[in-house]
Design a protein around this motif. Sequence first.
Motif, mmCIF file in Angstrom:
data_model
loop_
_atom_site.group_PDB
_atom_site.id
_atom_site.type_symbol
_atom_site.label_atom_id
_atom_site.label_comp_id
_atom_site.label_asym_id
_atom_site.label_seq_id
_atom_site.Cartn_x
_atom_site.Cartn_y
_atom_site.Cartn_z
ATOM 1 N N VAL A 91 3.425 22.123 10.500
ATOM 2 C CA VAL A 91 4.434 21.527 11.380
ATOM 3 C C VAL A 91 5.134 20.432 10.594
ATOM 4 O O VAL A 91 4.488 19.531 10.075
ATOM 5 C CB VAL A 91 3.792 20.922 12.648
ATOM 6 C CG1 VAL A 91 4.857 20.337 13.561
ATOM 7 C CG2 VAL A 91 2.953 21.961 13.382
ATOM 8 N N SER A 92 6.477 20.515 10.514
ATOM 9 C CA SER A 92 7.175 19.497 9.735
ATOM 10 C C SER A 92 8.532 19.144 10.329
ATOM 11 O O SER A 92 9.201 19.986 10.931
ATOM 12 C CB SER A 92 7.339 19.950 8.281
ATOM 13 O OG SER A 92 8.070 21.147 8.217
ATOM 14 N N PHE A 93 8.893 17.888 10.147
ATOM 15 C CA PHE A 93 10.219 17.404 10.506
ATOM 16 C C PHE A 93 11.099 17.662 9.286
ATOM 17 O O PHE A 93 10.881 17.068 8.229
ATOM 18 C CB PHE A 93 10.182 15.914 10.850
ATOM 19 C CG PHE A 93 9.420 15.617 12.113
ATOM 20 C CD1 PHE A 93 10.028 15.782 13.357
ATOM 21 C CD2 PHE A 93 8.118 15.175 12.076
ATOM 22 C CE1 PHE A 93 9.335 15.510 14.531
ATOM 23 C CE2 PHE A 93 7.418 14.902 13.246
ATOM 24 C CZ PHE A 93 8.033 15.073 14.466
ATOM 25 N N VAL A 94 12.071 18.560 9.417
ATOM 26 C CA VAL A 94 12.899 18.946 8.276
ATOM 27 C C VAL A 94 14.180 18.139 8.186
ATOM 28 O O VAL A 94 14.930 18.276 7.233
ATOM 29 C CB VAL A 94 13.208 20.459 8.296
ATOM 30 C CG1 VAL A 94 11.933 21.257 8.128
ATOM 31 C CG2 VAL A 94 13.937 20.867 9.560
ATOM 32 N N ASP A 95 14.442 17.307 9.162
ATOM 33 C CA ASP A 95 15.625 16.451 9.177
ATOM 34 C C ASP A 95 15.211 15.064 8.701
ATOM 35 O O ASP A 95 14.453 14.370 9.370
ATOM 36 C CB ASP A 95 16.191 16.400 10.597
ATOM 37 C CG ASP A 95 17.513 15.686 10.700
ATOM 38 O OD1 ASP A 95 17.801 14.836 9.834
ATOM 39 O OD2 ASP A 95 18.254 15.972 11.648
ATOM 40 N N GLY A 96 15.714 14.646 7.540
ATOM 41 C CA GLY A 96 15.335 13.365 6.963
ATOM 42 C C GLY A 96 15.637 12.176 7.859
ATOM 43 O O GLY A 96 14.978 11.144 7.769
ATOM 44 N N SER A 97 16.629 12.310 8.743
ATOM 45 C CA SER A 97 16.980 11.185 9.614
ATOM 46 C C SER A 97 15.909 10.915 10.668
ATOM 47 O O SER A 97 15.925 9.881 11.318
ATOM 48 C CB SER A 97 18.333 11.429 10.295
ATOM 49 O OG SER A 97 18.237 12.488 11.233
ATOM 50 N N LEU A 98 14.968 11.835 10.845
ATOM 51 C CA LEU A 98 13.894 11.655 11.835
ATOM 52 C C LEU A 98 12.652 10.990 11.234
ATOM 53 O O LEU A 98 11.764 10.564 11.970
ATOM 54 C CB LEU A 98 13.495 12.995 12.443
ATOM 55 C CG LEU A 98 14.567 13.721 13.243
ATOM 56 C CD1 LEU A 98 14.063 15.082 13.698
ATOM 57 C CD2 LEU A 98 15.019 12.896 14.422
ATOM 58 N N LYS A 99 12.581 10.919 9.914
ATOM 59 C CA LYS A 99 11.407 10.344 9.250
ATOM 60 C C LYS A 99 11.166 8.923 9.744
ATOM 61 O O LYS A 99 12.058 8.101 9.771
ATOM 62 C CB LYS A 99 11.589 10.336 7.738
ATOM 63 C CG LYS A 99 11.785 11.702 7.134
ATOM 64 C CD LYS A 99 10.499 12.422 6.955
ATOM 65 C CE LYS A 99 10.778 13.707 6.188
ATOM 66 N NZ LYS A 99 9.955 14.777 6.519
ATOM 67 N N GLY A 100 9.960 8.665 10.172
ATOM 68 C CA GLY A 100 9.588 7.345 10.659
ATOM 69 C C GLY A 100 9.917 7.122 12.129
ATOM 70 O O GLY A 100 9.313 6.278 12.763
ATOM 71 N N ASP A 101 10.875 7.874 12.672
ATOM 72 C CA ASP A 101 11.238 7.736 14.086
ATOM 73 C C ASP A 101 10.388 8.636 14.978
ATOM 74 O O ASP A 101 10.182 8.341 16.147
ATOM 75 C CB ASP A 101 12.710 8.079 14.311
ATOM 76 C CG ASP A 101 13.654 7.059 13.713
ATOM 77 O OD1 ASP A 101 13.195 5.953 13.361
ATOM 78 O OD2 ASP A 101 14.851 7.366 13.601
ATOM 79 N N MET A 102 9.937 9.747 14.432
ATOM 80 C CA MET A 102 9.165 10.727 15.192
ATOM 81 C C MET A 102 7.811 10.923 14.518
ATOM 82 O O MET A 102 7.726 10.999 13.299
ATOM 83 C CB MET A 102 9.887 12.078 15.230
ATOM 84 C CG MET A 102 11.258 12.040 15.801
ATOM 85 S SD MET A 102 11.196 11.825 17.585
ATOM 86 C CE MET A 102 12.893 11.361 17.879
ATOM 87 N N LEU A 103 6.775 11.008 15.322
ATOM 88 C CA LEU A 103 5.431 11.251 14.816
ATOM 89 C C LEU A 103 4.854 12.497 15.448
ATOM 90 O O LEU A 103 5.067 12.761 16.636
ATOM 91 C CB LEU A 103 4.499 10.089 15.163
ATOM 92 C CG LEU A 103 4.749 8.743 14.519
ATOM 93 C CD1 LEU A 103 3.771 7.728 15.083
ATOM 94 C CD2 LEU A 103 4.599 8.848 13.023
ATOM 95 N N LEU A 104 4.086 13.242 14.699
ATOM 96 C CA LEU A 104 3.281 14.323 15.233
ATOM 97 C C LEU A 104 1.965 13.700 15.664
ATOM 98 O O LEU A 104 1.271 13.089 14.858
ATOM 99 C CB LEU A 104 3.046 15.381 14.155
ATOM 100 C CG LEU A 104 2.191 16.564 14.534
ATOM 101 C CD1 LEU A 104 2.843 17.357 15.669
ATOM 102 C CD2 LEU A 104 1.965 17.455 13.328
ATOM 103 N N THR A 105 1.634 13.797 16.966
ATOM 104 C CA THR A 105 0.433 13.116 17.458
ATOM 105 C C THR A 105 -0.684 14.066 17.869
ATOM 106 O O THR A 105 -1.844 13.665 17.908
ATOM 107 C CB THR A 105 0.768 12.210 18.665
ATOM 108 O OG1 THR A 105 1.352 13.003 19.696
ATOM 109 C CG2 THR A 105 1.712 11.102 18.248
ATOM 110 N N ASP A 106 -0.359 15.318 18.200
ATOM 111 C CA ASP A 106 -1.401 16.264 18.596
ATOM 112 C C ASP A 106 -0.913 17.669 18.307
ATOM 113 O O ASP A 106 0.285 17.956 18.359
ATOM 114 C CB ASP A 106 -1.741 16.127 20.078
ATOM 115 C CG ASP A 106 -3.035 16.830 20.459
ATOM 116 O OD1 ASP A 106 -3.872 17.085 19.563
ATOM 117 O OD2 ASP A 106 -3.209 17.138 21.645
ATOM 118 N N PHE A 107 -1.881 18.529 18.033
ATOM 119 C CA PHE A 107 -1.556 19.898 17.673
ATOM 120 C C PHE A 107 -2.731 20.779 18.069
ATOM 121 O O PHE A 107 -3.879 20.454 17.763
ATOM 122 C CB PHE A 107 -1.315 19.957 16.165
ATOM 123 C CG PHE A 107 -1.238 21.343 15.647
ATOM 124 C CD1 PHE A 107 -0.084 22.075 15.808
ATOM 125 C CD2 PHE A 107 -2.320 21.913 15.029
ATOM 126 C CE1 PHE A 107 -0.014 23.360 15.346
ATOM 127 C CE2 PHE A 107 -2.259 23.205 14.564
ATOM 128 C CZ PHE A 107 -1.105 23.925 14.713
#
Length: 127
Positions: free
Chosen positions: A30-46
Amino acid sequence: MQRSSRLGVLFMLLLFIGGCASTRLEERRVSFVDGSLKGDMLLTDFVSVVNSSGLMEVQVTGRNKTSRYRLLEYRVEWFEGSGLQVPSVMTRWTTCPAFEKANFSFSAVAPKPGVSDFRILIRKAKK
């Protein structure tokens, strides 16, 4: 209690406490592919399970750390045991709201039995 035993217990306790305090989860699929989301969004459960029909199900929970509403899109790609991607009309970008300072979640079900792996991509929604 021996000194080395006490140090071992202390080390394990610190690892446990540190793990409980962390809300960031690392999952290579699972990955955030949009660099503008880095640090703003966290993966907390899966969670990933195979249901009684033999279909793989995944559920992702994340957190929007910002004070802004964000509309996200996610795409789930499914793979067979051989590593080949399973073609499916379900492999498309799907929107998901991420309200300010709140959790967001989405889930997906594999298109057929026998799917053994997946990849989830998350980006800011295209306007």
